[in-house]
Design an enzyme around this catalytic site. Structure first.
Site: not given
Length: 165
Positions: A125, A141
């Site tokens: 991330d 995402d």
């Protein structure tokens, strides 16, 4: 896949295959760059006080849930990916263009994060909007969330006529 999607013509699906690949490449390339240039926890300001690149190794799912449960998360992700692909192929000719785009985005995002889980044992991330959001996420995402929003929009605003009849 060809048997499962046997009713779908290759020509009909080329735009979705292309979109899937472009989104997957953007996701995986951004993760590769972050993984190879930043240290875990390192933050690089992009727009001061609003947007940063922050390297996080997420060993759970969205919003940091189920940390350290990579086996369970991976099994559930494989099941979800299979169900999405089955639904998409089975209903390809019945669903709208917008829904096809949405499911392609969701599928690409799910595969992108699954690749991370399989080859890294965590999801990379990096998108950090500290000024407005406390969670750090990635492009996969983003694709999943945009896909879900498109499906909701399709069903609320464009399927009303079908429901009223």
């Amino acid at each position: 896949m060809s048997k499962m999607c046997s009713s779908v013509e290759i020509g009909d699906s080329m735009i979705y295959i292309f979109l899937f690949l472009i989104l997957l490449i953007i996701d995986q390339y951004s993760k590769f760059i972050v993984d190879s240039t930043l240290s875990v926890g390192e933050t690089v300001p992009v727009i001061d006080g609003f947007f940063n690149l922050t390297y996080v190794q997420n060993r759970g799912v969205a919003f940091g849930l189920f940390q350290g449960k990579i086996d369970i998360v991976s099994i559930l992700a494989v099941i979800a990916i299979g169900l999405i692909l089955f639904y998409f192929c089975k209903n390809f000719k019945k669903i709208s263009f917008l829904e096809r785009i949405a499911y392609t985005m969701i599928f690409s995002g799910a595969i992108g994060n699954m690749i991370d889980r399989l080859f890294r044992a965590y999801v990379v991330d990096m998108l950090d909007f500290r000024g407005i959001w406390s969670f750090i996420f990635n492009f996969a995402d983003v694709w999943i969330n945009i896909g879900v929003v498109l499906i909701i929009v399709e069903h609320i605003f464009f399927n009303r006529k079908k429901r009223v009849k």
